[in-house]
Design a protein around this motif. Structure first.
Motif, PDB file in Angstrom:
ATOM      1  N   ALA A 181       0.826  -1.199   0.000  1.00  0.00           N
ATOM      2  CA  ALA A 181       0.000   0.000   0.000  1.00  0.00           C
ATOM      3  C   ALA A 181       0.867   1.258   0.000  1.00  0.00           C
ATOM      4  O   ALA A 181       0.601   2.206  -0.752  1.00  0.00           O
ATOM      5  CB  ALA A 181      -0.926  -0.006   1.210  1.00  0.00           C
ATOM      6  N   ASP A 182       1.922   1.258   0.803  1.00  0.00           N
ATOM      7  CA  ASP A 182       2.817   2.419   0.854  1.00  0.00           C
ATOM      8  C   ASP A 182       3.517   2.647  -0.473  1.00  0.00           C
ATOM      9  O   ASP A 182       3.873   3.787  -0.815  1.00  0.00           O
ATOM     10  CB  ASP A 182       3.859   2.235   1.958  1.00  0.00           C
ATOM     11  CG  ASP A 182       3.265   2.340   3.357  1.00  0.00           C
ATOM     12  OD1 ASP A 182       2.114   2.812   3.480  1.00  0.00           O
ATOM     13  OD2 ASP A 182       3.955   1.954   4.316  1.00  0.00           O
ATOM     14  N   ALA A 183       3.720   1.557  -1.233  1.00  0.00           N
ATOM     15  CA  ALA A 183       4.369   1.668  -2.538  1.00  0.00           C
ATOM     16  C   ALA A 183       3.385   2.027  -3.648  1.00  0.00           C
ATOM     17  O   ALA A 183       3.789   2.133  -4.814  1.00  0.00           O
ATOM     18  CB  ALA A 183       5.076   0.357  -2.883  1.00  0.00           C
ATOM     19  N   GLY A 184       2.126   2.205  -3.295  1.00  0.00           N
ATOM     20  CA  GLY A 184       1.134   2.639  -4.275  1.00  0.00           C
ATOM     21  C   GLY A 184       0.362   1.533  -4.942  1.00  0.00           C
ATOM     22  O   GLY A 184      -0.295   1.763  -5.971  1.00  0.00           O
ATOM     23  N   PHE A 185       0.368   0.317  -4.363  1.00  0.00           N
ATOM     24  CA  PHE A 185      -0.296  -0.815  -4.994  1.00  0.00           C
ATOM     25  C   PHE A 185      -1.540  -1.270  -4.230  1.00  0.00           C
ATOM     26  O   PHE A 185      -1.963  -2.414  -4.353  1.00  0.00           O
ATOM     27  CB  PHE A 185       0.686  -1.980  -5.133  1.00  0.00           C
ATOM     28  CG  PHE A 185       1.876  -1.667  -5.994  1.00  0.00           C
ATOM     29  CD1 PHE A 185       1.718  -1.393  -7.340  1.00  0.00           C
ATOM     30  CD2 PHE A 185       3.150  -1.613  -5.443  1.00  0.00           C
ATOM     31  CE1 PHE A 185       2.798  -1.091  -8.140  1.00  0.00           C
ATOM     32  CE2 PHE A 185       4.250  -1.309  -6.231  1.00  0.00           C
ATOM     33  CZ  PHE A 185       4.080  -1.051  -7.591  1.00  0.00           C
ATOM     34  N   GLY A 186      -2.140  -0.380  -3.458  1.00  0.00           N
ATOM     35  CA  GLY A 186      -3.331  -0.750  -2.709  1.00  0.00           C
ATOM     36  C   GLY A 186      -4.486  -1.178  -3.587  1.00  0.00           C
ATOM     37  O   GLY A 186      -5.334  -1.972  -3.168  1.00  0.00           O
ATOM     38  N   ASP A 187      -4.527  -0.683  -4.828  1.00  0.00           N
ATOM     39  CA  ASP A 187      -5.619  -1.042  -5.736  1.00  0.00           C
ATOM     40  C   ASP A 187      -5.416  -2.396  -6.387  1.00  0.00           C
ATOM     41  O   ASP A 187      -6.237  -2.825  -7.201  1.00  0.00           O
ATOM     42  CB  ASP A 187      -5.786   0.029  -6.806  1.00  0.00           C
ATOM     43  CG  ASP A 187      -4.552   0.178  -7.695  1.00  0.00           C
ATOM     44  OD1 ASP A 187      -3.464  -0.275  -7.290  1.00  0.00           O
ATOM     45  OD2 ASP A 187      -4.673   0.754  -8.797  1.00  0.00           O
ATOM     46  N   ARG A 188      -4.339  -3.105  -6.040  1.00  0.00           N
ATOM     47  CA  ARG A 188      -4.050  -4.421  -6.632  1.00  0.00           C
ATOM     48  C   ARG A 188      -4.166  -5.551  -5.618  1.00  0.00           C
ATOM     49  O   ARG A 188      -3.834  -6.692  -5.921  1.00  0.00           O
ATOM     50  CB  ARG A 188      -2.621  -4.410  -7.199  1.00  0.00           C
ATOM     51  CG  ARG A 188      -2.451  -3.477  -8.368  1.00  0.00           C
ATOM     52  CD  ARG A 188      -3.134  -4.016  -9.615  1.00  0.00           C
ATOM     53  NE  ARG A 188      -3.457  -2.970 -10.557  1.00  0.00           N
ATOM     54  CZ  ARG A 188      -4.091  -3.183 -11.711  1.00  0.00           C
ATOM     55  NH1 ARG A 188      -4.490  -4.396 -12.020  1.00  0.00           N
ATOM     56  NH2 ARG A 188      -4.360  -2.190 -12.512  1.00  0.00           N
ATOM     57  N   LEU A 189      -4.649  -5.259  -4.422  1.00  0.00           N
ATOM     58  CA  LEU A 189      -4.668  -6.254  -3.359  1.00  0.00           C
ATOM     59  C   LEU A 189      -6.031  -6.920  -3.228  1.00  0.00           C
ATOM     60  O   LEU A 189      -7.069  -6.281  -3.389  1.00  0.00           O
ATOM     61  CB  LEU A 189      -4.306  -5.598  -2.029  1.00  0.00           C
ATOM     62  CG  LEU A 189      -2.944  -4.892  -1.983  1.00  0.00           C
ATOM     63  CD1 LEU A 189      -2.772  -4.181  -0.650  1.00  0.00           C
ATOM     64  CD2 LEU A 189      -1.822  -5.882  -2.224  1.00  0.00           C
ATOM     65  N   LEU A 190      -6.011  -8.229  -2.933  1.00  0.00           N
ATOM     66  CA  LEU A 190      -7.224  -9.001  -2.692  1.00  0.00           C
ATOM     67  C   LEU A 190      -7.049  -9.827  -1.419  1.00  0.00           C
ATOM     68  O   LEU A 190      -5.917 -10.149  -1.040  1.00  0.00           O
ATOM     69  CB  LEU A 190      -7.510  -9.947  -3.862  1.00  0.00           C
ATOM     70  CG  LEU A 190      -7.722  -9.307  -5.230  1.00  0.00           C
ATOM     71  CD1 LEU A 190      -7.752 -10.385  -6.317  1.00  0.00           C
ATOM     72  CD2 LEU A 190      -9.008  -8.488  -5.260  1.00  0.00           C
ATOM     73  N   LEU A 191      -8.167 -10.197  -0.803  1.00  0.00           N
ATOM     74  CA  LEU A 191      -8.141 -11.009   0.410  1.00  0.00           C
ATOM     75  C   LEU A 191      -9.078 -12.200   0.257  1.00  0.00           C
ATOM     76  O   LEU A 191     -10.163 -12.086  -0.310  1.00  0.00           O
ATOM     77  CB  LEU A 191      -8.581 -10.190   1.625  1.00  0.00           C
ATOM     78  CG  LEU A 191      -7.682  -9.014   2.014  1.00  0.00           C
ATOM     79  CD1 LEU A 191      -8.376  -8.169   3.091  1.00  0.00           C
ATOM     80  CD2 LEU A 191      -6.335  -9.498   2.506  1.00  0.00           C
ATOM     81  N   GLY A 192      -8.640 -13.351   0.779  1.00  0.00           N
ATOM     82  CA  GLY A 192      -9.476 -14.540   0.738  1.00  0.00           C
ATOM     83  C   GLY A 192      -9.189 -15.439   1.919  1.00  0.00           C
ATOM     84  O   GLY A 192      -8.186 -15.264   2.625  1.00  0.00           O
TER      85      GLY A 192
END
Length: 302
Positions: A237-248
């Motif tokens: 998220a700090d590197a700017g990839f929060g929009d690419r994360l998923l949880l399962g």
């Protein structure tokens, strides 16, 4: 327009609600004798327990030949009010007998496309993604065969390809093959089990491709998940990839279901969600659970 293909039909990504982006309602493998997920009643109870925690959608990654019970998914979805997405695809070779694999040898991509566009078997239920698998730090001939077929299906339909990374390894090799050699757009690839190999450098390199990164199976403490996952999510998220994360939650055995005494699907929302809120904030966790899955699994279906 983009739509997520559920077992009851295509829906808008905005209508998914809170999404468990990798789980199993039904699953059976000779590698897990006696632990099959085959109970309709238990599957229903697990979906209800997930809904009571605020859940809205479950993406089932169970592929061809491993007990998907596709015809049972629509009534489960209707009865519980939870969207369900089914998968086509093929797991590692160890999950199948030789006759099954031989019967698919020359027609695997054709099977994937048919299950995405026409239906799984005679059920009429269309799959909404292709699930394949790599090996431990390697891609063997079986993985290359299945991923090549998955790429063909992706080009024909636009469907996302979800990849089981064995113990979280091999992410960059998978992306080199799928996105490099086979031309799959990176945003159509979902890498699963990255939490099982908490290598923050590899995580960032994979994110830089433009794929989605799934942190799934968070209750498996022996896979270095629970106490390291928040740090990995924060770093991305700090590197700017929060929009690419998923949880399962990736429930693969009967003993792991919440209704049978395990953590199951509700654990994702009951325990993992608040812990991640502490690490990265409520707004990002909301987007990871509600907005990212729609982009990851939505497609402009032909």
């Amino acid at each position: 327009m983009s739509a997520v293909r559920t077992v009851l039909g295509d829906v808008s990504p905005a209508d998914l609600g809170v999404c468990d982006a990798h789980d199993h309602l039904f699953f059976g493998s000779p590698r897990l004798p006696g632990q099959e997920l085959h109970s309709m009643a238990a599957a229903r109870a697990e979906l209800v327990a997930f809904r009571e925690q605020g859940g809205g959608t479950v993406v089932q990654w169970t592929p061809y030949g491993l007990g998907r019970r596709a015809a049972d998914l629509p009534p489960l979805s209707r009865e519980t009010g939870v969207h369900v997405v089914a998968a086509t695809g093929l797991h590692q070779a160890v999950h199948y007998d030789e006759d099954t694999l031989a019967g698919l040898r020359s027609r695997l991509a054709e099977v994937f496309v048919a299950e995405l566009t026409e239906g799984i078997g005679t059920s009429g239920v269309r799959a909404g993604l292709v699930k394949v698998a790599g090996g431990f730090h390697t891609l063997d001939a079986h993985a290359r065969w299945t991923m090549t077929a998955a790429a063909e299906a992706q080009h024909a339909t636009g469907a996302a390809i979800a990849v089981h990374l064995e113990r979280g390894t091999g992410a960059l090799d998978v992306l080199d093959l799928l996105c490099g050699e086979l031309g799959v757009p990176p945003h159509r690839v979902v890498l699963g089990h990255l939490n099982r190999s908490p290598d923050l450098v590899v995580h960032r390199q994979a994110a830089e491709y433009g794929c989605y990164l799934a942190f799934d199976g968070p209750s498996l403490a022996h896979h270095a998940t629970d106490w390291r996952m928040p740090d990995a999510v924060r770093a991305l998220a700090d590197a700017g990839f929060g929009d690419r994360l998923l949880l399962g939650a990736d429930t693969t055995t009967a003993a792991a279901r919440s209704v049978d005494g395990g953590p199951g699907m509700p654990y994702l929302l009951r325990r993992v969600r608040p812990r991640l809120v502490d690490a990265v904030g409520e707004e990002l966790v909301r987007r990871v659970l509600t907005e990212n899955p729609g982009r990851a699994f939505g497609a402009e279906w032909p």
